[in-house]
Design a protein around this motif. Structure first.
Motif: not given
Length: 180
Positions: A103-114
């Motif tokens: 949905s474009g709410l978070i970026d790839q970096f944040t996604y990777g951290n989660i």
């Protein structure tokens, strides 16, 4: 000597393993109740819970006051909480992160951290645009009258102090919590 040490370690682990390994929680946000389950059997029901001011559903951002649907685990236990007791969930989940990335709410970096946090059984970052610090907690010094009259949290699941004390006997880090 090594056998004695290994025996003591195994005994310690066995003692500290949850006596309720099959225990999980089903949070019904429509009926405003929590069912304590052992497998598929309901062993306790706690009614009269409160959820987020904006109800329950897909959280889209910090501060939306929505209690998230999904499957979570107890990630940490806060015994010294201003809410009496606080059982923090490992929100955002992998599914929350996937939805937010699409949905474009978070970026790839944040996604990777989660994703990395979940992969290593750690609490995911709590400061993402999706929010954090979602949990099950008591009232602390808050008004029980308000608690009984409305959904008042910022996305958490709230119980009275007596109810959270009763529920805490079943909970431990790693306990599964399904919110529907």
């Amino acid at each position: 000597m090594l056998r004695i040490i290994l025996f003591l370690i195994c005994s310690f682990c066995a003692l500290n393993a949850s006596a309720y390994d099959g225990i999980w929680l089903l949070v019904d946000t429509n009926a405003l109740k929590i069912e304590v389950k052992n497998g598929e059997k309901t062993i306790d029901i706690i009614e009269g819970i409160a959820i987020g001011q904006s109800g329950a559903g897909q959280k889209n951002h910090r501060g939306d006051n929505i209690t998230p649907y999904g499957e979570y685990k107890i990630g940490w236990v806060g015994e010294k909480s201003s809410f009496h007791r606080f059982f923090g969930l490992n929100y955002p989940s992998i599914q929350d992160a996937e939805h937010a990335l699409r949905s474009g709410l978070i970026d790839q970096f944040t996604y990777g951290n989660i994703i990395a946090a979940h992969r290593y059984n750690q609490v995911p970052p709590q400061n993402t645009p999706l929010g954090g610090r979602i949990g099950i907690h008591g009232l602390g010094n808050a008004s029980e009258k308000i608690h009984k009259s409305m959904n008042w949290t910022h996305g958490c699941i709230a119980l009275t102090n007596n109810q959270i004390d009763r529920l805490s006997q079943w909970l431990n880090t790693g306990t599964l919590v399904k919110i529907k």
